[in-house]
Write a protein that holds these residues in place. Sequence first.
Motif, short mmCIF file in Angstrom:
data_model
loop_
_atom_site.label_atom_id
_atom_site.label_comp_id
_atom_site.label_asym_id
_atom_site.label_seq_id
_atom_site.Cartn_x
_atom_site.Cartn_y
_atom_site.Cartn_z
N PHE A 179 -67.12 39.85 -10.42
CA PHE A 179 -67.02 40.81 -11.43
C PHE A 179 -66.00 41.77 -11.31
CE2 PHE A 179 -71.64 40.28 -10.63
CZ PHE A 179 -72.06 40.03 -11.80
N PHE A 180 -65.13 41.95 -10.27
CA PHE A 180 -63.99 42.63 -10.11
C PHE A 180 -62.61 42.08 -10.17
CE2 PHE A 180 -67.79 43.71 -7.68
CZ PHE A 180 -68.31 44.88 -8.42
N LYS A 181 -61.59 43.00 -10.29
CA LYS A 181 -60.31 42.61 -10.64
C LYS A 181 -59.80 42.49 -9.24
CE LYS A 181 -57.57 45.37 -13.05
NZ LYS A 181 -57.10 46.37 -13.63
N ARG A 194 -60.64 42.07 -3.57
CA ARG A 194 -61.31 42.80 -4.70
C ARG A 194 -61.37 44.21 -4.41
NH1 ARG A 194 -62.52 38.45 -8.13
NH2 ARG A 194 -61.14 36.95 -7.06
N GLN A 196 -64.19 51.74 -12.96
CA GLN A 196 -63.91 51.93 -11.46
C GLN A 196 -64.88 52.72 -10.53
OE1 GLN A 196 -60.00 52.84 -10.39
NE2 GLN A 196 -60.61 54.90 -10.20
N LEU A 253 -71.51 45.89 -14.74
CA LEU A 253 -70.55 44.55 -14.30
C LEU A 253 -70.44 43.48 -15.43
CD1 LEU A 253 -72.05 44.39 -10.62
CD2 LEU A 253 -69.90 45.48 -11.56
N ASP A 254 -71.54 43.51 -16.26
CA ASP A 254 -71.61 42.89 -17.25
C ASP A 254 -72.75 42.98 -18.20
OD1 ASP A 254 -74.12 41.30 -16.42
OD2 ASP A 254 -72.80 39.47 -15.76
N THR A 258 -63.54 46.80 -12.34
CA THR A 258 -63.66 45.76 -13.34
C THR A 258 -62.59 45.98 -14.35
OG1 THR A 258 -64.98 47.20 -14.90
CG2 THR A 258 -65.81 46.18 -13.09
N GLU A 259 -62.64 45.38 -15.34
CA GLU A 259 -61.90 45.45 -16.55
C GLU A 259 -61.90 47.00 -17.14
OE1 GLU A 259 -59.31 43.45 -17.36
OE2 GLU A 259 -59.60 42.14 -15.72
#
Length: 183
Positions: A97-99, A165, A123, A147-148, A119-120
Amino acid sequence: MLIQPNKQWHWVFDSNKGVMTLELGPNMLFVSKLCKKRCVQHAQEDSPFTAEHTQLYYQFLEQLESFNWSDPIKVQICLNAVASAQFLKPLMPQSWFFKSIATSSQNLLELGSLAVLQTEHSQTRCVVVEVSEQTYTLMAIEAGMVLDERKTLNQFEAIKVMQDRVASLSQLLQDQNGFAQTG
């Protein structure tokens, strides 16, 4: 005013509500966000607020000193963090889920450190409630993070992620201040 742990504090699992609670004294009850499905089995037994729990409470509290949050908010964060650190079932990492965080030197965080997950699109600030060789278990200290399309990381909910991450909040703030001064 910050409340101070004492020998009367003890953990009680509220089976009616399905959550961990902490009795702080006569007519004082803290209700954590840690629910039954996320608790280890022994969490459902009454237990004292130990010296180890007290140490964790102050360790988490120390990390929050620089924030202008009210004392009740700080206490709520710390008690939820202690509950997660002591009674949370082991989790599987959900790093996807995370950058990934690109840092010049990967600083290892300690229990109680403040961190950021990104995330994209957003934060959130978190506190480290468990450290292992390759992962951190973090508890979100801010309101829900999407998250999605099906999953949200809610305030005081824990998630496990790979260390790459996770950004240290203090390092992130230093980098932003350095960029602002040089940019």
